[in-house]
Design an enzyme around this catalytic site. Structure first.
Site, mmCIF file in Angstrom:
data_model
loop_
_atom_site.group_PDB
_atom_site.id
_atom_site.type_symbol
_atom_site.label_atom_id
_atom_site.label_comp_id
_atom_site.label_asym_id
_atom_site.label_seq_id
_atom_site.Cartn_x
_atom_site.Cartn_y
_atom_site.Cartn_z
ATOM 1 N N CYS A 1 -47.834 -16.982 15.239
ATOM 2 C CA CYS A 1 -46.853 -17.272 14.187
ATOM 3 C C CYS A 1 -46.393 -18.732 14.273
ATOM 4 O O CYS A 1 -47.154 -19.616 13.927
ATOM 5 C CB CYS A 1 -45.710 -16.272 14.244
ATOM 6 S SG CYS A 1 -44.906 -16.100 12.653
ATOM 7 N N HIS B 1 -48.283 -11.206 13.964
ATOM 8 C CA HIS B 1 -47.863 -10.866 15.334
ATOM 9 C C HIS B 1 -48.752 -9.762 15.917
ATOM 10 O O HIS B 1 -48.408 -8.582 15.834
ATOM 11 C CB HIS B 1 -46.400 -10.422 15.335
ATOM 12 C CG HIS B 1 -45.454 -11.540 15.094
ATOM 13 N ND1 HIS B 1 -44.968 -12.344 16.091
ATOM 14 C CD2 HIS B 1 -44.934 -12.016 13.946
ATOM 15 C CE1 HIS B 1 -44.179 -13.253 15.580
ATOM 16 N NE2 HIS B 1 -44.136 -13.095 14.274
ATOM 17 N N GLU C 1 -49.173 -8.888 18.882
ATOM 18 C CA GLU C 1 -48.549 -8.179 20.013
ATOM 19 C C GLU C 1 -47.869 -6.879 19.581
ATOM 20 O O GLU C 1 -47.635 -6.002 20.409
ATOM 21 C CB GLU C 1 -47.550 -9.105 20.738
ATOM 22 C CG GLU C 1 -46.251 -9.404 20.006
ATOM 23 C CD GLU C 1 -46.328 -10.579 19.013
ATOM 24 O OE1 GLU C 1 -47.436 -10.901 18.563
ATOM 25 O OE2 GLU C 1 -45.269 -11.139 18.675
HETATM 26 N N1 GLN Z 1 -40.164 -19.901 11.749
HETATM 27 C C1 GLN Z 1 -41.501 -19.643 11.261
HETATM 28 C C2 GLN Z 1 -41.489 -19.042 9.863
HETATM 29 O O1 GLN Z 1 -40.486 -18.539 9.416
HETATM 30 C C3 GLN Z 1 -42.264 -18.762 12.220
HETATM 31 C C4 GLN Z 1 -41.717 -17.378 12.321
HETATM 32 C C5 GLN Z 1 -42.199 -16.626 13.529
HETATM 33 O O2 GLN Z 1 -42.696 -17.207 14.479
HETATM 34 N N2 GLN Z 1 -41.989 -15.318 13.537
HETATM 35 O O3 GLN Z 1 -42.483 -19.057 9.199
#
Ligand code: GLN
Length: 540
Positions: free
Chosen positions: A382, A508, A510
């Site tokens: 992410c 994600h 995970e």
């Molecule tokens: N802050 C980033 C976004 O909003 C990444 C979010 C995250 O890592 N869950 O896109």
């Protein structure tokens, strides 16, 4: 008909009620039953999505986009079932619903009160889960500790619920602490007696007492608890500290807890628990052939709960590669002060996890540059993927000021920008791109090598994305876009072909790794790390 198990906790918090609930769920599933687990929490946020990871640990996102408590992560890892957003209920969610109904006029003419309106709403939420998921057993963990003012409406709802559907259909398991006093060499039952007395004062007589303890409970201690707490002697179980949480279902089964629950709730279960694969997994956790170290460079590193699912994914992927993965926690702000080389020396792989806000970002970019240049296996998740794109843009595409609109809204090269859909959204609660979305995987890539599928589903939680304006130039300079949304508009995975393993993903992974089904990307990342670090890896 669904049977219910309410899990409450007494004496102190952090007794591992979540793991206990998940373990009981696993045990009952292994007896051929369909099980779900829900968490009812007393805080007033509608969901944990608006809380800092320092307050509440990671936010566990479900397929349906529900932003939930990290205990739901344990439930999903221990069960085969996929959970719904209805499995995570806070006081805030309950009050929000009751107040909306009041404004609509649903209670017209009445005074709206905690009892019966809030308690009825809680009871309906419990029934809704059972109805939606058509399970044999619905386990409900009540957050907080008996004696807290905040959890009283939940406990009153549980009391009424059990009274209505009959105690043979809804039981209470109370998790307590039996401390060991070193000086006198004794295990103490008084805290357990006290908390059970408190529970009974609010009308709940527990059916099972689950005692957290450092030492096994001798028969006389169990008998004492049975006598003072008004439960049968065979209803007192010990929950010993285990080196791996995955051993807990086995420890419960060895004491016959599943048999007791099957009998008590008149469940139609198989005669023996099938935990063969699970036990094999636990054995492998305890007997790795090798050990190696992977760095996690993030900004919430002081609180490991902020990265719970990542830690668990490494346990699963470690077993798949017969290796124990040790984690080195690297604060990305420290990297800004001391440099990447000093803090990352000797690691076999580097992971940059998700996050929000600009603190520590430059440190993460330095970490990624180091992994890219030194050809150390790298996994960006992410925000980690977004930083990998910024690093590539700055140092390979020579866009020196490249950044994300999240950290520098005035940057001349916004290589990571807010998604078009997000621009019109107001309010920060539950408004990100959340939950499972499909992604097309390109053949011949490291991503495909892991998944062996061209269409996958992964869970998301973000507002920003790779800016398509830079797509062609990035590709031309050697960044492989190995996964995109089916309509081609969103870049979901990037990788570097001329590197042993350098993969960034916008989702994600995970959140979907399970002990018996490790996530393919974690499995391949660990495999690449083992290969990279083979000289440094210590034989066990
Ligand atoms: N802050 C980033 C976004 O909003 C990444 C979010 C995250 O890592 N869950 O896109």
């Amino acid at each position: 008909m669904t049977k219910f198990i309410f899990v409450t906790g007494g004496v102190v918090s952090s007794l591992g009620k979540g793991i206990a609930s998940a373990s009981i769920g696993r045990l009952l599933e292994s007896r051929g039953l369909k099980v779900t687990i829900a968490k009812f929490d007393p805080y007033l946020n509608v969901d944990p999505g608006t809380m800092s990871p320092y307050q509440h640990g990671e936010v566990f996102v479900l397929d349906d986009g529900g932003e939930t408590d990290l205990d739901l992560g344990h439930y999903e890892r221990f069960l085969t079932a996929r959970l719904s957003r209805n499995n995570s209920v806070s006081s805030g969610k309950i009050y929000n619903s009751v107040i909306s109904k009041e404004r609509r006029g649903d209670y017209l003419g009445k005074t709206v009160q905690v009892v019966p309106h809030i308690t009825n709403e809680i009871r309906e939420s419990i029934l809704k889960i059972a109805k939606e998921q058509k399970v044999d057993v619905c386990i409900v963990e009540i957050g907080g500790t008996i004696g807290d003012i905040e959890s009283l409406p939940f406990l009153e709802a549980v009391r009424q619920f059990r009274y209505d559907i009959g105690k043979e259909n809804a039981i209470n398991i109370h998790v307590t602490l039996v401390p060991y006093i070193e000086a006198s060499g004794e295990l103490k039952t008084k805290p357990t007696q006290k908390t059970v007395a408190e529970l009974r004062a609010i009308g709940i007589q527990p059916d099972v007492i689950l005692c957290r303890s450092e030492l096994p409970l001798p028969e006389d201690i169990k008998n004492k608890i049975s006598l003072f707490c008004n439960v049968e002697p065979e209803a007192v179980y010990e929950a010993l500290d285990a080196a791996s949480i995955y051993e807990v279902p086995l420890l419960f089964q060895a004491q016959g807890l599943d048999d007791f629950l099957v009998k008590k709730l008149h469940l139609k279960a198989t005669s023996r628990a099938n935990l063969t694969q699970w036990s094999k997994f636990v054995k492998q956790v305890y007997s790795p052939k090798k050990e190696m170290e992977i760095a996690i460079a993030g900004k919430y590193v002081e609180l490991h709960d902020a990265y719970k699912s990542i830690m668990e994914s490494f346990i699963h992927a470690g077993v798949a590669n017969s290796v124990k993965v040790r984690l080195r926690w690297v604060d990305s702000e420290d990297v800004e002060k001391h440099g990447a080389a000093k803090l990352l020396k000797g690691v076999s792989g580097i992971l940059v996890p998700g996050g929000f806000g600009d603190r520590g970002i430059e440190g993460k970019i330095q970490v990624i540059k180091y992994a890219r240049e030194k050809k150390i296996p790298f996994f960006g998740i992410c925000l980690g993927m977004q930083c990998a794109v910024i690093e590539f843009a700055r140092h390979i595409m020579k866009l020196n000021t490249a950044n994300s609109g999240e950290f520098d809204p005035n940057t001349s090269d916004e290589v990571i920008s807010m998604m078009a859909d997000q621009l019109k959204i107001q309010g920060l609660g539950g408004t990100m791109r959340l939950g499972a979305y499909p992604c097309k995987v390109e053949k011949g890539t490291k991503a495909y090598q892991a998944y062996k599928q061209t269409l996958i589903q992964e869970r998301h939680r973000h507002r920003y994305e790779f800016n398509n304006v830079y797509r062609e130039k990035a590709k031309a300079m050697g960044l492989k876009l190995s996964g995109v949304s089916p309509d081609g508009t969103l870049v979901e995975m990037v990788e570097l072909p001329n590197h042993p393993w350098f993969v960034g993903v916008q989702f994600h992974p995970e959140l979907k790794s399970r002990p018996l089904a490790p996530h393919p990307l974690f499995r391949e990342f660990v495999k690449a790390a083992v290969k990279y670090g083979h000289k440094k890896i210590t034989k066990k």
